[in-house]
Design a protein around this motif. Structure first.
Motif, PDB file in Angstrom:
ATOM      1  N   TRP A 126       0.832  -1.204   0.000  1.00  0.00           N
ATOM      2  CA  TRP A 126       0.000   0.000   0.000  1.00  0.00           C
ATOM      3  C   TRP A 126       0.866   1.253   0.000  1.00  0.00           C
ATOM      4  O   TRP A 126       0.568   2.223  -0.700  1.00  0.00           O
ATOM      5  CB  TRP A 126      -0.918  -0.002   1.228  1.00  0.00           C
ATOM      6  CG  TRP A 126      -2.236  -0.654   0.991  1.00  0.00           C
ATOM      7  CD1 TRP A 126      -2.574  -1.950   1.226  1.00  0.00           C
ATOM      8  CD2 TRP A 126      -3.415  -0.025   0.461  1.00  0.00           C
ATOM      9  NE1 TRP A 126      -3.883  -2.170   0.875  1.00  0.00           N
ATOM     10  CE2 TRP A 126      -4.428  -1.012   0.407  1.00  0.00           C
ATOM     11  CE3 TRP A 126      -3.703   1.263   0.034  1.00  0.00           C
ATOM     12  CZ2 TRP A 126      -5.705  -0.742  -0.060  1.00  0.00           C
ATOM     13  CZ3 TRP A 126      -4.984   1.534  -0.425  1.00  0.00           C
ATOM     14  CH2 TRP A 126      -5.967   0.538  -0.472  1.00  0.00           C
ATOM     15  N   ILE A 130       0.790   4.136  -2.932  1.00  0.00           N
ATOM     16  CA  ILE A 130       0.550   5.566  -2.722  1.00  0.00           C
ATOM     17  C   ILE A 130       1.701   6.386  -3.296  1.00  0.00           C
ATOM     18  O   ILE A 130       1.499   7.417  -3.949  1.00  0.00           O
ATOM     19  CB  ILE A 130       0.367   5.857  -1.220  1.00  0.00           C
ATOM     20  CG1 ILE A 130      -0.897   5.175  -0.699  1.00  0.00           C
ATOM     21  CG2 ILE A 130       0.290   7.367  -0.965  1.00  0.00           C
ATOM     22  CD1 ILE A 130      -1.048   5.225   0.806  1.00  0.00           C
ATOM     23  N   MET A 134       0.200   7.880  -6.650  1.00  0.00           N
ATOM     24  CA  MET A 134      -0.409   9.134  -6.212  1.00  0.00           C
ATOM     25  C   MET A 134       0.605  10.280  -6.153  1.00  0.00           C
ATOM     26  O   MET A 134       0.350  11.369  -6.668  1.00  0.00           O
ATOM     27  CB  MET A 134      -1.083   8.955  -4.844  1.00  0.00           C
ATOM     28  CG  MET A 134      -2.272   7.993  -4.852  1.00  0.00           C
ATOM     29  SD  MET A 134      -2.992   7.702  -3.201  1.00  0.00           S
ATOM     30  CE  MET A 134      -3.578   9.345  -2.788  1.00  0.00           C
ATOM     31  N   PHE A 155      -2.721   9.691   4.334  1.00  0.00           N
ATOM     32  CA  PHE A 155      -3.707   8.739   3.816  1.00  0.00           C
ATOM     33  C   PHE A 155      -4.119   7.748   4.892  1.00  0.00           C
ATOM     34  O   PHE A 155      -5.314   7.541   5.147  1.00  0.00           O
ATOM     35  CB  PHE A 155      -3.128   8.001   2.605  1.00  0.00           C
ATOM     36  CG  PHE A 155      -4.028   6.922   2.078  1.00  0.00           C
ATOM     37  CD1 PHE A 155      -4.989   7.207   1.122  1.00  0.00           C
ATOM     38  CD2 PHE A 155      -3.910   5.609   2.533  1.00  0.00           C
ATOM     39  CE1 PHE A 155      -5.826   6.203   0.632  1.00  0.00           C
ATOM     40  CE2 PHE A 155      -4.738   4.610   2.051  1.00  0.00           C
ATOM     41  CZ  PHE A 155      -5.697   4.909   1.102  1.00  0.00           C
ATOM     42  N   TYR A 305      -8.411   8.630   0.084  1.00  0.00           N
ATOM     43  CA  TYR A 305      -7.736   8.769  -1.214  1.00  0.00           C
ATOM     44  C   TYR A 305      -7.967  10.160  -1.800  1.00  0.00           C
ATOM     45  O   TYR A 305      -7.011  10.823  -2.253  1.00  0.00           O
ATOM     46  CB  TYR A 305      -8.250   7.692  -2.171  1.00  0.00           C
ATOM     47  CG  TYR A 305      -7.789   7.863  -3.602  1.00  0.00           C
ATOM     48  CD1 TYR A 305      -6.528   7.417  -3.999  1.00  0.00           C
ATOM     49  CD2 TYR A 305      -8.612   8.462  -4.551  1.00  0.00           C
ATOM     50  CE1 TYR A 305      -6.098   7.563  -5.303  1.00  0.00           C
ATOM     51  CE2 TYR A 305      -8.188   8.612  -5.860  1.00  0.00           C
ATOM     52  CZ  TYR A 305      -6.932   8.170  -6.230  1.00  0.00           C
ATOM     53  OH  TYR A 305      -6.514   8.332  -7.522  1.00  0.00           O
ATOM     54  N   THR A 308      -6.153  12.967   0.226  1.00  0.00           N
ATOM     55  CA  THR A 308      -4.700  12.922   0.034  1.00  0.00           C
ATOM     56  C   THR A 308      -4.313  13.364  -1.364  1.00  0.00           C
ATOM     57  O   THR A 308      -3.368  14.147  -1.546  1.00  0.00           O
ATOM     58  CB  THR A 308      -4.187  11.495   0.298  1.00  0.00           C
ATOM     59  OG1 THR A 308      -4.602  11.065   1.594  1.00  0.00           O
ATOM     60  CG2 THR A 308      -2.672  11.447   0.213  1.00  0.00           C
ATOM     61  N   LEU A 309      -5.026  12.871  -2.393  1.00  0.00           N
ATOM     62  CA  LEU A 309      -4.676  13.219  -3.770  1.00  0.00           C
ATOM     63  C   LEU A 309      -4.863  14.716  -4.030  1.00  0.00           C
ATOM     64  O   LEU A 309      -4.009  15.345  -4.687  1.00  0.00           O
ATOM     65  CB  LEU A 309      -5.532  12.409  -4.740  1.00  0.00           C
ATOM     66  CG  LEU A 309      -5.209  12.594  -6.223  1.00  0.00           C
ATOM     67  CD1 LEU A 309      -3.770  12.167  -6.519  1.00  0.00           C
ATOM     68  CD2 LEU A 309      -6.176  11.810  -7.093  1.00  0.00           C
TER      69      LEU A 309
END
Length: 323
Positions: A126, A130, A134, A155, A305, A308-309
């Motif tokens: 994970w 990220i 990302m 995240f 998600y 954070t993005l």
């Protein structure tokens, strides 16, 4: 803190009133006052389902979504907590951090070992997802390597708080769970952190005057400069505000829908008089609650998600205004 708490109480009270009003119109019921004996026992008296007002079913279910001080202990919701009060959402923020420490402390050392547990390997995957899907696509590999640890933490911090809020409360054991991200007190703090990074890193990268000059498009007519500058400055505040509302509203709304579905179980039982038909009316209500609960489980990761993005994009855009 108190103003936000009062706002949430007002919203919850309004939802309870609307639900009560719609039920009364459909059934033509006459909501009589609570029995005198129950009133004499005070507001904390324990009432059976048949003795409670219809609106009380929903108010009781919604109450867990309102942040309240757990230290120092105080009686009643009308008292103003002191500035140093410790709220239930603060407790679950610390619980989230403790969970992250337990889960992620083994990960750095796992790279030097040949064998790691399946959970460590999953979490490690994970983290790399990220970073690679990302952070790097937006910031690039060189700059993204510096920022990846922060956004990985952001995240998982949001995701863990969201997931912990899905754990049901257990009244018999006096365990009351809370969704920290279901209040703007927490989401606003996270969004303000993003705003601080936007301003701080943008000014560091471009200089104080260069940063604010870079907010304006190139070749803009002089007459439009004041208006566009005002719009761009306001947009700096709107971005973290949108982060605050999106996360808070999505997490709170799901919990209120589940609480409403559970409240309908008791409402229908009272309307039918507690007969055997009450079990039949409980089936669709519980089914709706379970269905929304499943959706909420997906939303917990989705909202982490999105927050954070968007934070990645906002910070990068502030640092590289030419893009």
């Amino acid at each position: 803190m108190l103003a936000i708490r009062n706002l949430l109480l007002a919203i919850i009270g309004l939802l309870g009133s609307l639900t009560l009003a719609s039920t009364a119109c459909a059934q033509g019921q006459d909501h009589s006052p609570a029995p005198a004996a129950a009133q004499a026992q005070g507001e904390h008296a324990v009432q059976s389902t048949m003795e409670m007002d219809n609106g009380a079913f929903f108010t009781k279910q919604f109450a867990h979504s309102v942040p309240h001080a757990i230290w120092p202990a105080h009686e009643g919701h009308s008292e103003t907590p002191p500035v140093y009060a410790f709220f239930n959402v603060n407790l679950f923020q610390w619980i989230g951090i403790a969970i992250l420490l337990v889960l992620f402390l083994p990960i750095p050392g796992s790279f030097r070992k040949t064998g790691a547990s399946w959970l460590t390997r999953v979490l490690r995957g994970w983290c790399m997802w990220i970073r690679d899907e990302m952070v790097y696509p937006v910031m690039g590999k060189e700059e993204g390597r510096v920022w990846a640890p922060y956004f990985i933490f952001l995240f998982f911090f949001i995701a863990v708080m969201n997931v912990v809020g899905l754990v049901p409360s257990i009244s018999a054991l006096h365990i009351e769970t809370a969704t920290a991200t279901g209040t703007p007190l927490v989401t606003a703090a996270l969004a303000i952190t993003t705003l601080a990074l936007m301003l701080g890193m943008g000014i560091k990268k471009n200089g104080f005057f260069g940063f604010f000059k870079g907010l304006l498009p190139h070749g803009l007519p002089i007459a439009l400069i004041p208006l566009m500058f005002l719009i761009e400055v306001v947009s700096l505040v709107v971005k973290p505000f949108a982060l605050t509302v999106r996360l808070f509203a999505n997490m709170l709304a799901g919990h209120l829908v589940i609480a409403s579905a559970i409240g309908l179980v008791f409402l229908f039982a009272k309307m039918i008089g507690g007969g055997a038909a009450s079990y039949a009316t409980a089936i669709p209500s519980v089914g709706l609650a379970v269905f929304i609960y499943i959706i909420e489980a997906f939303v917990t990761l989705l909202q982490a998600y999105i927050f954070t993005l968007l934070s990645i994009n906002f910070v990068y855009a502030s640092m590289h205004q030419e893009h």
